[in-house]
Design a protein around this motif. Structure first.
Motif: not given
Length: 251
Positions: A205-212, A1-19
């Motif tokens: 890495l995906a777990v960390a991105g989603v969790a954060l 997973m590239t750095g930008w992909e990890l950022v995308a996963v983190c952003a999705a995690g933020v939106l998912a947490g809010a939703v």
């Protein structure tokens, strides 16, 4: 997973947490995002479930006042949720991965429908207030067990299912129902996560991105989510779900 992909996963995690803090079904954002960045569907489901556990804990912790007096109820129903999650997780791990690929399309579609009908479901529950069984009974225990199987196998919209079940069988207001739902969803996610950590392939890495992202999104959702019109959020969730179906079928 590239750095930008990890950022995308983190952003999705933020939106998912809010939703999740507002209407639930955040997995319909994080799961397809993981698919889009190249994670295998089964591994994406496993990693997503583990990553969302901290957000589930935050949601349950935020409803402490509404949980007062529900300890015995949640101990009983929590056992059903735990058993169901274990069964669902085992099914995910030991069924042919091709089965998951087919079944998950139907489950995402079901989750989208549940998100769309949630306002009608809430109105129907309000009309049943005063007619529900005071303790839920065996029927509720068995239905919560089934919801746990669903959540352990594929958790999107399990909260909507639990709200419908608890609201139908319990004579409680929706805030206390939602508090109980958060605890049961936490149990399902936590039990499935433990199973997956022990025996499944996990993309950490995906777990960390989603969790954060989910933890941050949960706090943001609690503060800001109620200012966003619920129909807008539901529309976003359904669009993401349709996109996920398209990726799974044609990707």
């Amino acid at each position: 997973m590239t750095g930008w992909e990890l950022v995308a996963v983190c952003a999705a995690g933020v939106l998912a947490g809010a939703v999740n803090a507002v209407v639930g079904s955040g997995s319909l954002i994080t799961f397809p995002t993981l698919i889009a960045v190249g994670v295998d569907p089964v591994t994406a489901n496993v990693s997503n479930t583990i990553g969302l556990v901290p957000g589930s804990f935050t949601a349950a912790h935020g409803y402490r006042p509404e949980l007062q007096g529900q300890r015995e109820r949640l101990l009983r129903l929590g056992l059903a949720s735990a058993l169901g999650a274990l069964i669902g997780g085992i099914l995910l791990l030991f069924l042919d991965p091709g089965v998951f690929h087919v079944v998950v399309v139907a489950l995402i579609a079901l989750a989208c429908v549940l998100v769309l009908v949630q306002p009608m479901l809430n109105r129907w529950l309000a009309g049943r207030r005063g007619h529900a069984h005071p303790h839920g009974g065996v029927a509720l225990w068995l239905w919560v067990l089934a919801a746990g199987v669903y959540g352990g196998y594929f958790g999107a919209a399990q909260g909507v299912l639990l709200i419908g079940l608890l609201g139908s069988f319990l004579d409680e207001d929706l805030q206390r129902v939602n508090a109980a739902k958060n605890v049961l969803a936490l149990i399902v996610n936590a039990v499935a996560a433990v199973l997956f950590v022990l025996v499944a392939h996990v993309d950490w890495l995906a777990v960390a991105g989603v969790a954060l992202g989910a933890v941050a999104g949960g706090f943001l959702g609690a503060r800001l989510g109620r200012r966003i019109p619920a129909p807008v959020l539901r529309g976003v969730i359904v669009c993401v779900g349709i996109a996920a179906i398209f990726v799974l079928v044609y990707g």
